[in-house]
Write a protein that holds these residues in place. Structure first.
Motif, PDB file in Angstrom:
ATOM      1  N   LYS A  75       0.864  -1.193   0.000  1.00 31.44           N
ATOM      2  CA  LYS A  75       0.000   0.000   0.000  1.00 31.44           C
ATOM      3  C   LYS A  75       0.892   1.232   0.000  1.00 31.44           C
ATOM      4  O   LYS A  75       1.302   1.730   1.058  1.00 31.44           O
ATOM      5  CB  LYS A  75      -0.919  -0.012   1.221  1.00 31.44           C
ATOM      6  CG  LYS A  75      -1.945   1.111   1.228  1.00 31.44           C
ATOM      7  CD  LYS A  75      -2.857   1.025   2.444  1.00 31.44           C
ATOM      8  CE  LYS A  75      -2.085   1.218   3.728  1.00 31.44           C
ATOM      9  NZ  LYS A  75      -2.988   1.262   4.919  1.00 31.44           N
ATOM     10  N   SER A  76       1.219   1.724  -1.186  1.00 33.90           N
ATOM     11  CA  SER A  76       2.227   2.773  -1.328  1.00 33.90           C
ATOM     12  C   SER A  76       1.619   4.164  -1.485  1.00 33.90           C
ATOM     13  O   SER A  76       1.954   4.908  -2.395  1.00 33.90           O
ATOM     14  CB  SER A  76       3.124   2.463  -2.531  1.00 33.90           C
ATOM     15  OG  SER A  76       2.334   2.317  -3.700  1.00 33.90           O
ATOM     16  N   GLU A  77       0.707   4.519  -0.613  1.00 32.03           N
ATOM     17  CA  GLU A  77       0.107   5.852  -0.682  1.00 32.03           C
ATOM     18  C   GLU A  77       1.061   6.913  -0.141  1.00 32.03           C
ATOM     19  O   GLU A  77       1.047   8.057  -0.595  1.00 32.03           O
ATOM     20  CB  GLU A  77      -1.200   5.876   0.111  1.00 32.03           C
ATOM     21  CG  GLU A  77      -2.281   4.969  -0.474  1.00 32.03           C
ATOM     22  CD  GLU A  77      -3.541   4.988   0.364  1.00 32.03           C
ATOM     23  OE1 GLU A  77      -3.526   5.664   1.424  1.00 32.03           O
ATOM     24  OE2 GLU A  77      -4.524   4.342  -0.030  1.00 32.03           O
ATOM     25  N   ASP A  78       1.882   6.535   0.837  1.00 30.91           N
ATOM     26  CA  ASP A  78       2.819   7.481   1.432  1.00 30.91           C
ATOM     27  C   ASP A  78       4.161   7.431   0.691  1.00 30.91           C
ATOM     28  O   ASP A  78       4.314   6.741  -0.314  1.00 30.91           O
ATOM     29  CB  ASP A  78       3.008   7.164   2.914  1.00 30.91           C
ATOM     30  CG  ASP A  78       1.699   7.291   3.686  1.00 30.91           C
ATOM     31  OD1 ASP A  78       0.974   8.274   3.453  1.00 30.91           O
ATOM     32  OD2 ASP A  78       1.407   6.390   4.502  1.00 30.91           O
ATOM     33  N   LEU A  85      17.519   7.360  -1.489  1.00 33.71           N
ATOM     34  CA  LEU A  85      16.933   6.414  -2.440  1.00 33.71           C
ATOM     35  C   LEU A  85      15.416   6.473  -2.320  1.00 33.71           C
ATOM     36  O   LEU A  85      14.868   6.440  -1.217  1.00 33.71           O
ATOM     37  CB  LEU A  85      17.429   4.988  -2.166  1.00 33.71           C
ATOM     38  CG  LEU A  85      18.949   4.780  -2.125  1.00 33.71           C
ATOM     39  CD1 LEU A  85      19.267   3.307  -1.908  1.00 33.71           C
ATOM     40  CD2 LEU A  85      19.606   5.283  -3.395  1.00 33.71           C
ATOM     41  N   ARG A  86      14.751   6.531  -3.477  1.00 31.77           N
ATOM     42  CA  ARG A  86      13.291   6.645  -3.488  1.00 31.77           C
ATOM     43  C   ARG A  86      12.685   5.637  -4.461  1.00 31.77           C
ATOM     44  O   ARG A  86      13.378   5.041  -5.267  1.00 31.77           O
ATOM     45  CB  ARG A  86      12.869   8.066  -3.879  1.00 31.77           C
ATOM     46  CG  ARG A  86      13.446   9.154  -2.980  1.00 31.77           C
ATOM     47  CD  ARG A  86      12.905  10.518  -3.352  1.00 31.77           C
ATOM     48  NE  ARG A  86      13.253  10.895  -4.712  1.00 31.77           N
ATOM     49  CZ  ARG A  86      12.789  11.989  -5.321  1.00 31.77           C
ATOM     50  NH1 ARG A  86      11.949  12.787  -4.684  1.00 31.77           N
ATOM     51  NH2 ARG A  86      13.164  12.275  -6.560  1.00 31.77           N
ATOM     52  N   ASN A  87      11.394   5.496  -4.359  1.00 38.15           N
ATOM     53  CA  ASN A  87      10.620   4.615  -5.236  1.00 38.15           C
ATOM     54  C   ASN A  87      11.095   3.165  -5.119  1.00 38.15           C
ATOM     55  O   ASN A  87      11.660   2.588  -6.058  1.00 38.15           O
ATOM     56  CB  ASN A  87      10.685   5.087  -6.687  1.00 38.15           C
ATOM     57  CG  ASN A  87       9.632   4.412  -7.559  1.00 38.15           C
ATOM     58  OD1 ASN A  87       8.735   3.744  -7.051  1.00 38.15           O
ATOM     59  ND2 ASN A  87       9.752   4.575  -8.863  1.00 38.15           N
ATOM     60  N   LEU A  88      10.847   2.568  -3.969  1.00 33.43           N
ATOM     61  CA  LEU A  88      11.161   1.156  -3.744  1.00 33.43           C
ATOM     62  C   LEU A  88      10.347   0.289  -4.707  1.00 33.43           C
ATOM     63  O   LEU A  88       9.133   0.456  -4.837  1.00 33.43           O
ATOM     64  CB  LEU A  88      10.824   0.780  -2.299  1.00 33.43           C
ATOM     65  CG  LEU A  88      11.021  -0.680  -1.896  1.00 33.43           C
ATOM     66  CD1 LEU A  88      12.504  -1.032  -1.854  1.00 33.43           C
ATOM     67  CD2 LEU A  88      10.379  -0.938  -0.531  1.00 33.43           C
ATOM     68  N   VAL A  89      11.029  -0.634  -5.387  1.00 34.82           N
ATOM     69  CA  VAL A  89      10.337  -1.488  -6.360  1.00 34.82           C
ATOM     70  C   VAL A  89      10.433  -2.971  -6.008  1.00 34.82           C
ATOM     71  O   VAL A  89       9.734  -3.797  -6.604  1.00 34.82           O
ATOM     72  CB  VAL A  89      10.901  -1.268  -7.785  1.00 34.82           C
ATOM     73  CG1 VAL A  89      10.624   0.151  -8.250  1.00 34.82           C
ATOM     74  CG2 VAL A  89      12.397  -1.577  -7.843  1.00 34.82           C
ATOM     75  N   TYR A  90      11.286  -3.313  -5.039  1.00 44.53           N
ATOM     76  CA  TYR A  90      11.475  -4.734  -4.728  1.00 44.53           C
ATOM     77  C   TYR A  90      11.982  -4.880  -3.301  1.00 44.53           C
ATOM     78  O   TYR A  90      12.789  -4.077  -2.829  1.00 44.53           O
ATOM     79  CB  TYR A  90      12.480  -5.351  -5.703  1.00 44.53           C
ATOM     80  CG  TYR A  90      12.818  -6.803  -5.432  1.00 44.53           C
ATOM     81  CD1 TYR A  90      12.000  -7.831  -5.891  1.00 44.53           C
ATOM     82  CD2 TYR A  90      13.967  -7.143  -4.720  1.00 44.53           C
ATOM     83  CE1 TYR A  90      12.316  -9.162  -5.651  1.00 44.53           C
ATOM     84  CE2 TYR A  90      14.293  -8.471  -4.478  1.00 44.53           C
ATOM     85  CZ  TYR A  90      13.465  -9.475  -4.947  1.00 44.53           C
ATOM     86  OH  TYR A  90      13.778 -10.789  -4.703  1.00 44.53           O
ATOM     87  N   CYS A  91      11.510  -5.924  -2.629  1.00 47.47           N
ATOM     88  CA  CYS A  91      11.966  -6.224  -1.269  1.00 47.47           C
ATOM     89  C   CYS A  91      11.888  -7.726  -1.046  1.00 47.47           C
ATOM     90  O   CYS A  91      10.867  -8.356  -1.330  1.00 47.47           O
ATOM     91  CB  CYS A  91      11.103  -5.492  -0.240  1.00 47.47           C
ATOM     92  SG  CYS A  91      11.482  -5.940   1.477  1.00 47.47           S
TER      93      CYS A  91
END
Length: 219
Positions: free
Chosen positions: A84-87, A106-112
């Motif tokens: 849930k990437s609203e923030d 670093l911004r815009n996490l795409v993978y974890c």
């Protein structure tokens, strides 16, 4: 003087000579209140060695944790944000050697993802959009001094690689020499076994033995 991101990342990866990490890290999630005021909703800080790689438009950070609250909190923050990437999620890296004069954002996490290593450590792997990476520097930063530090660090790592390569080549040559000597000794043992018996001796090329009867007939 302009510093490249790759130059600064050299000061963020691995450990210092005393074993402490090259950089400190924090993961934060920012949002807005009902009054549209910025607020930090979640935050975790940790001081673990980092492995950082950039490939095309992606930058990955691998962090090795012991089983500790910081690992579980960092993992949960990132996993929840991807769901849930609203923030806004921001990974902040501060190189220790630069004394806080430069910060990597670093911004815009795409993978974890994460997994447990054979030594029991837990590795957290994060990937970000490298096009969103930012560098922040203080007003009184001495770029020439930092560039000199970057060059010195590069030369130091290059020397370490050269020494490791030289050591590897030397060990390889010694192993090959030992293997060759063992092969020679093995062949000598085989020859000794072949000619140790009387039967083998009688069948040696160029050697002929007469039996007793033939010798008596000639008399």
């Amino acid at each position: 003087m302009e510093l490249m991101l790759e130059d600064i990342l050299d000061f963020c990866t691995g450990k210092q000579e005393d074993g402490t990490p090259m950089a400190g890290s924090s993961i934060s999630v920012f949002g807005l209140t009902r009054a549209k005021q910025p607020i930090t909703k979640q935050n975790v800080t940790f001081n673990q060695p980092l492995e950082i790689h950039t490939v095309g438009g992606c930058i990955t950070v691998s962090i090795d944790f012991k089983k500790c609250p910081e690992f579980y909190r960092a993992t949960k923050i990132c996993m929840d944000w991807l769901d849930k990437s609203e923030d806004t999620l921001i990974y902040t890296i501060i190189p220790m050697l630069l004394e806080g004069k430069i910060t990597v954002i670093l911004r815009n996490l795409v993978y974890c993802d994460f997994y447990e290593k054979k030594n029991g450590m837990l590795r957290l792997i994060l990937a970000f959009d490298n096009n969103e990476t930012l560098l922040f520097g203080s007003d009184n930063i001495d770029y020439d001094s930092i560039k000199a530090m970057v060059d010195n660090e590069f030369q130091k790592k290059q020397q370490e690689l050269d020494e490791e390569l030289e050591k590897y080549i030397k060990e390889k040559e010694e192993l090959e020499k030992e293997s060759y000597e063992m092969d020679i000794l093995g062949e000598m043992d085989i020859l000794e076994d072949e000619y140790s018996s009387e039967d083998a001796l009688l069948h040696r090329p160029g050697v002929r033995f007469e039996d007793d009867e033939e010798g008596n007939d000639n008399d």
